[in-house]
Design an enzyme around this catalytic site. Structure first.
Site, PDB file in Angstrom:
ATOM      1  N   LEU A 142       3.581   2.454   3.979  1.00 37.59           N
ATOM      2  CA  LEU A 142       3.122   2.030   2.712  1.00 37.59           C
ATOM      3  C   LEU A 142       3.126   0.360   2.945  1.00 37.59           C
ATOM      4  O   LEU A 142       3.923  -0.151   3.334  1.00 37.59           O
ATOM      5  CB  LEU A 142       3.980   2.389   1.757  1.00 37.59           C
ATOM      6  CG  LEU A 142       4.137   3.842   1.434  1.00 37.59           C
ATOM      7  CD1 LEU A 142       4.782   4.311   0.226  1.00 37.59           C
ATOM      8  CD2 LEU A 142       2.601   4.559   1.171  1.00 37.59           C
ATOM      9  N   ASP A 143       2.268  -0.309   2.148  1.00 36.88           N
ATOM     10  CA  ASP A 143       2.323  -1.772   1.931  1.00 36.88           C
ATOM     11  C   ASP A 143       3.479  -2.217   1.169  1.00 36.88           C
ATOM     12  O   ASP A 143       4.293  -1.198   0.480  1.00 36.88           O
ATOM     13  CB  ASP A 143       0.995  -2.291   0.869  1.00 36.88           C
ATOM     14  CG  ASP A 143      -0.332  -1.959   2.014  1.00 36.88           C
ATOM     15  OD1 ASP A 143      -0.437  -1.733   3.112  1.00 36.88           O
ATOM     16  OD2 ASP A 143      -1.383  -1.622   1.203  1.00 36.88           O
ATOM     17  N   LYS A 144       4.020  -3.112   1.443  1.00 38.85           N
ATOM     18  CA  LYS A 144       4.933  -3.869   0.678  1.00 38.85           C
ATOM     19  C   LYS A 144       5.238  -3.491  -0.655  1.00 38.85           C
ATOM     20  O   LYS A 144       6.484  -3.451  -1.324  1.00 38.85           O
ATOM     21  CB  LYS A 144       5.084  -5.445   0.979  1.00 38.85           C
ATOM     22  CG  LYS A 144       6.128  -5.995   0.384  1.00 38.85           C
ATOM     23  CD  LYS A 144       6.314  -7.538   0.424  1.00 38.85           C
ATOM     24  CE  LYS A 144       7.249  -8.219  -0.482  1.00 38.85           C
ATOM     25  NZ  LYS A 144       7.049  -9.710  -0.433  1.00 38.85           N
ATOM     26  N   THR A 146       3.317  -1.216  -2.450  1.00 41.27           N
ATOM     27  CA  THR A 146       3.005   0.009  -2.993  1.00 41.27           C
ATOM     28  C   THR A 146       4.516   1.052  -2.764  1.00 41.27           C
ATOM     29  O   THR A 146       5.177   0.587  -1.973  1.00 41.27           O
ATOM     30  CB  THR A 146       2.218   0.602  -1.858  1.00 41.27           C
ATOM     31  OG1 THR A 146       0.978  -0.164  -1.907  1.00 41.27           O
ATOM     32  CG2 THR A 146       1.656   2.132  -2.107  1.00 41.27           C
ATOM     33  N   ARG A 241      -6.979   0.332  -1.066  1.00 40.37           N
ATOM     34  CA  ARG A 241      -7.067  -0.971  -1.646  1.00 40.37           C
ATOM     35  C   ARG A 241      -8.671  -1.381  -1.371  1.00 40.37           C
ATOM     36  O   ARG A 241      -9.575  -1.662  -2.269  1.00 40.37           O
ATOM     37  CB  ARG A 241      -6.535  -1.888  -1.307  1.00 40.37           C
ATOM     38  CG  ARG A 241      -4.861  -1.409  -1.665  1.00 40.37           C
ATOM     39  CD  ARG A 241      -3.701  -2.368  -1.145  1.00 40.37           C
ATOM     40  NE  ARG A 241      -3.910  -3.632  -1.429  1.00 40.37           N
ATOM     41  CZ  ARG A 241      -3.088  -4.584  -0.791  1.00 40.37           C
ATOM     42  NH1 ARG A 241      -2.481  -4.286   0.196  1.00 40.37           N
ATOM     43  NH2 ARG A 241      -3.377  -5.863  -1.225  1.00 40.37           N
TER      44      ARG A 241
END
Length: 320
Positions: A142-144, A146, A241
C-alpha cells in the site's frame, strides 16, 4: 520452508501444473518467486542449487505437468534492515502469515529517505525469521498514505502460494475511496498503466502499459463528492489513484494525481477547510480475502476506516 540451522539452507519444492507446462525452468521459477530476479534464479540453477525430478538441470530446460522442482539454496539474508517496535495493528497471526492494518504515514519498504521506521522494520520485530524471505514476506503493498489490510507471508511456501494467487487474480482486494465529483454509476475501468513518460515518479494511463482493471461501485453521492468501493483485478502501482484521475474523479487529498483544484467549486467553507486539512489521499484498503496457504480454506479480513477518513465522511454527510 524448512530451515536447517546446521547447513543453513532454504529448501522448497514445487510441482509443475498445466499452467506452466512447456515453459522454461528459469521462467517458471521466476513466476513462482517473482521477488527474485531471473538472473539470480539462473545462477542458482547453474550452481546446482535447483533439481528437476531429482536431477541436475539447465535454466532453459522445459518443464512439464507433474514435474517436481526442488530448491536447495544457501540461505542469504535478503534485507539488512533492523527490527523496530512500531505501532500498527495485527489483525491475525498464525504460523503461515500475518495480517496487519497499516496506518497512514507508514512506508512499507525501506528506500532512500526511509531506511528506518518502515513496516518491514516493524515486521522484523514481530518475527526475525522474515529476514530470510524476499521483501520480508510482503507480497503486495500500500502507498505510504493509504491505510488498511495487508497480508504478509511468514514462510517461503506461504509466500509462493500467495504470489501465485495474486497472479491468478484469486485474491479479493476492496477499497473505500472518497473522490471529487459526483460519479453517476458503477463501471469497469480497464486501461494500460505505465511509468509517466516525463514525470518518472508518476504512473499514467498508456495504451502500451501493463493491463490494469478496477471495478468501481458507488456507495454514496454527495453534492460535490462520492464515496466509492473499488475492487482490484490487477495490482499496478498507484492503480486506483491513476484510474480515478483518468476518469476525472480524483481522490480527495491526492497530492500527485489530484490536479490543481483540490476543493470543488461551491463547497461550503466548513467542508473546504476539512478537505484542505485532510493531508493525504482518501483511500482505505477495507477488505482482503484469499485461500489460506496452509488450511486451503477461504479467509477474509477487514479493517474499518481510520478516524480521519471517518471524520471526513461525516463532514461530507453534514455539509455536502
Amino acid at each position: 520452508m524448512q530451515y536447517n540451522q546446521r547447513m543453513k539452507l532454504i529448501q522448497q519444492r514445487f510441482e509443475i501444473d498445466r499452467e506452466h507446462a512447456g515453459d522454461r525452468l528459469d521462467q517458471v521459477l521466476h513466476r513462482l518467486l517473482p521477488d527474485y530476479s531471473r538472473s539470480r534464479i539462473q545462477g542458482w540453477i547453474r550452481q546446482g542449487f535447483v533439481y528437476l525430478n531429482q536431477a541436475d538441470c539447465k535454466p532453459r530446460q522445459k518443464v512439464f505437468d507433474g514435474d517436481v522442482v526442488d530448491l536447495d539454496v544457501p540461505e542469504r539474508i535478503e534485507t539488512g534492515d533492523r527490527p523496530e517496535t512500531l505501532e500498527f495493528e495485527v489483525l491475525h497471526r498464525d504460523a503461515a502469515l500475518f495480517v496487519v492494518n497499516k496506518p497512514a504515514g507508514l512506508v512499507v519498504h525501506p528506500a532512500a529517505g526511509h531506511r528506518d521506521g518502515t513496516l518491514v522494520n516493524g515486521l522484523l520485530a514481530l518475527d526475525p525469521g522474515l529476514a530470510r524471505l524476499p521483501r520480508a514476506g510482503i507480497v503486495h503493498r500500500l502507498d505510504k498514505d493509504t491505510t488498511g489490510v495487508m497480508v504478509v507471508a511468514r514462510t517461503l511456501t506461504a509466500h509462493a502460494w500467495l504470489v501465485a494467487r495474486l497472479q491468478a487474480r484469486e485474491v479479493t482486494r476492496e477499497y473505500l475511496a472518497i473522490c471529487r465529483g459526483v460519479v453517476t454509476a458503477g463501471r469497469r475501468i480497464e486501461t494500460g498503466i505505465a511509468r509517466h513518460p516525463r514525470e518518472r515518479k508518476k504512473m499514467s494511463v498508456q495504451a502500451r502499459g501493463k493491463p490494469a482493471i478496477t471495478q468501481l461501485e458507488v456507495l454514496s453521492r454527495f453534492r460535490h463528492h462520492s464515496l466509492l468501493r473499488l475492487r482490484l483485478e490487477t495490482g499496478r502501482t498507484h492503480q486506483i489513484r491513476v484510474h480515478l484521475a483518468h476518469i476525472r474523479y480524483p481522490l480527495i487529498g491526492d497530492p500527485v494525481y489530484g490536479g490543481r483544484g483540490r476543493v470543488a467549486a461551491g463547497v461550503v467553507p466548513e467542508l473546504a477547510s476539512r478537505i484542505e486539512g485532510f493531508g493525504r489521499q482518501a483511500l482505505h484498503a477495507e477488505r482482503l480475502s484469499f485461500v489460506h496457504p496452509a488450511s486451503r480454506e477461504a479467509v477474509e479480513f477487514t479493517a474499518p476506516p481510520p478516524a480521519d477518513f471517518a471524520a471526513l465522511l461525516e463532514a461530507l454527510e453534514t455539509h455536502d
